[in-house]
Design an enzyme around this catalytic site. Sequence first.
Site, short mmCIF file in Angstrom:
data_model
loop_
_atom_site.label_atom_id
_atom_site.label_comp_id
_atom_site.label_asym_id
_atom_site.label_seq_id
_atom_site.Cartn_x
_atom_site.Cartn_y
_atom_site.Cartn_z
N LYS A 88 0.84 -1.29 -0.08
CA LYS A 88 -0.02 0.00 -0.09
C LYS A 88 0.84 1.26 0.01
O LYS A 88 2.08 1.18 0.57
CB LYS A 88 -0.77 0.04 1.00
CG LYS A 88 -2.12 1.08 1.27
CD LYS A 88 -2.97 0.66 2.43
CE LYS A 88 -3.81 1.83 2.84
NZ LYS A 88 -4.65 1.58 3.78
N SER A 147 -9.54 1.66 3.52
CA SER A 147 -8.62 2.38 2.50
C SER A 147 -7.83 1.71 1.69
O SER A 147 -7.40 1.91 0.95
CB SER A 147 -7.91 3.48 3.25
OG SER A 147 -6.96 2.75 4.29
N SER A 201 -9.92 -0.96 7.39
CA SER A 201 -9.11 -1.05 6.29
C SER A 201 -8.45 -2.10 5.66
O SER A 201 -8.16 -1.76 4.40
CB SER A 201 -8.26 0.34 6.26
OG SER A 201 -8.99 1.64 6.05
#
Length: 542
Positions: free
Chosen positions: A125, A206, A230
């Site tokens: 990420k 997210s 997330s």
Amino acid sequence: MQRRNFIKTSSLAGLTLSTLVAASCSPPSAEKKEAGIKDGKDYPFELSEATITDLQQKMQAKQYTSRQLTELYLKRIEEIDKNGPKLNSVIELNKDALNMADSMDKERAQGKLRGPLHGIPVLIKDNINTGDNMHTTAGSLALADNFAKQDAFIVHKLRKAGAVLLGKTNLSEWANFRSTHSTSAWSSRGGQTKCPYILDRNPSGSSAGSGSAVAANLCVVAIGTETDGSIVSPSSVNGLVGIKPTVGLLSRSGIIPISKTQDTAGPMARTVKDAAIFLGVLAGADPQDSYTLPGTGKAAADYTKFLDANGLQGKRLGVEKSALEGNPITVALLKDAIKTMEAKGATIIEIELNPLIKDAGRNEFTVLLYEFKDGLNQYLSTANGKVKSLADVIAFNKQNEPKAMPYFKQETLELAQAKGDLASKEYLDALQQTNDGARKAIDKMLTDNKLDAIIGPTNGPAICIDLIAGDYDSGSFGFSGPAAMAGYPHITVPMGLMHGLPIGLSFFSTAWHEGDIIRLAYAYEQASKKRVAPNFKVDLLT
């Protein structure tokens, strides 16, 4: 951070789903057809649904080299992510990926194997530092010039384990902590990521890019991060296994922060075994992160030792009572999961955690505002980019509003900036209510009912992408709140499909019990086999 969760005070509300979830986000249009995206088009891939073990066996048998695997995944990213369905899940590719693969091939030829991730391509990420050619931006244009000076601790562990870093994944900007009117999976640097099951659906935030990429077979496994939801939410929505570990099992140093008390990285994979392998590689104490010190000696070197197909035998699981009401499809999926677990020897009892967790949920957002300001200012003060504080980020966004804030603004950033320091009474009171309150509630429920874990649907199916109105409330609750606020481990496993959209089943327990919930999740996974690969439908109705 799954923004909707703290807006709804993280309470375990009923599971009623609105008709919006089942409806198409938009009717079929000539514009979609002209874009060259065909409903349900087959994108064959020779490594489709391959696991870490599969790839290691192929390399061992000399069917593939790490370089060949890396080239295949890079080609897949080009075909699926940048062209074709245009998932837009990868925000940046690693220019050194093929060199890394060549290095691992050379070591293998010399008889050196670093472990299960040797030569395995992974994605991470874009809020995790890499001391290389890649940026670390949290999806924000304000950090578009930020090249980290060194790897995050978990990236260092990945390199040491022999993994090949393919690139970084898109995310909800600032891990969904910029606006209360935001659209998940959108960032000003990366744009909007799509759900590979139905392309006009949101892959959830997210860690949206990680979820979409793993589901679409752009990599074997990926790293996500979670403050509240997330990892588990995008895993659930994208038909994956996601593990949100105990806060402190994995180091957070070198990760752009929201909350020192709730943040953690974690694995996102297509199988429990792959997630368990990845977790073992990432876990470990880091002197730069004091939260990892209490976990010294508690991390397993190998979490695959907990993979027991009979792991549900004799276990007691508490199911959230409100999850047994609401949308009939979701309830049917949950009841089917319960029958499967009972058939494997588990005892399921109804519980009500909701009344015990309400106070914690009401105070969570306050805690996060204070900790975000404190943590981000510390991170930015030593970063390489031009912005050096939260105030600088806010000013940058205002000065570059057409590009940085075209759809929603930054009221969450501004609320955080208005807060004081971590000695503030408001913060300390809210922290006690949130973290201590959630821990006491979960531990009391587990102890009073002699439970091994608590279960329930992770969340509802993917909602529609709506950049104008932002994320909407589907009527379902996110089951991430309790474990997130307590800092406790949580795993989600595919439970089935609603109108072609995945829904996950959650297992969570008390601190440092990753092994226990992995055992439960693996046994359920092996008995149910609910993972279904996506087929890139344009919308629900075509």
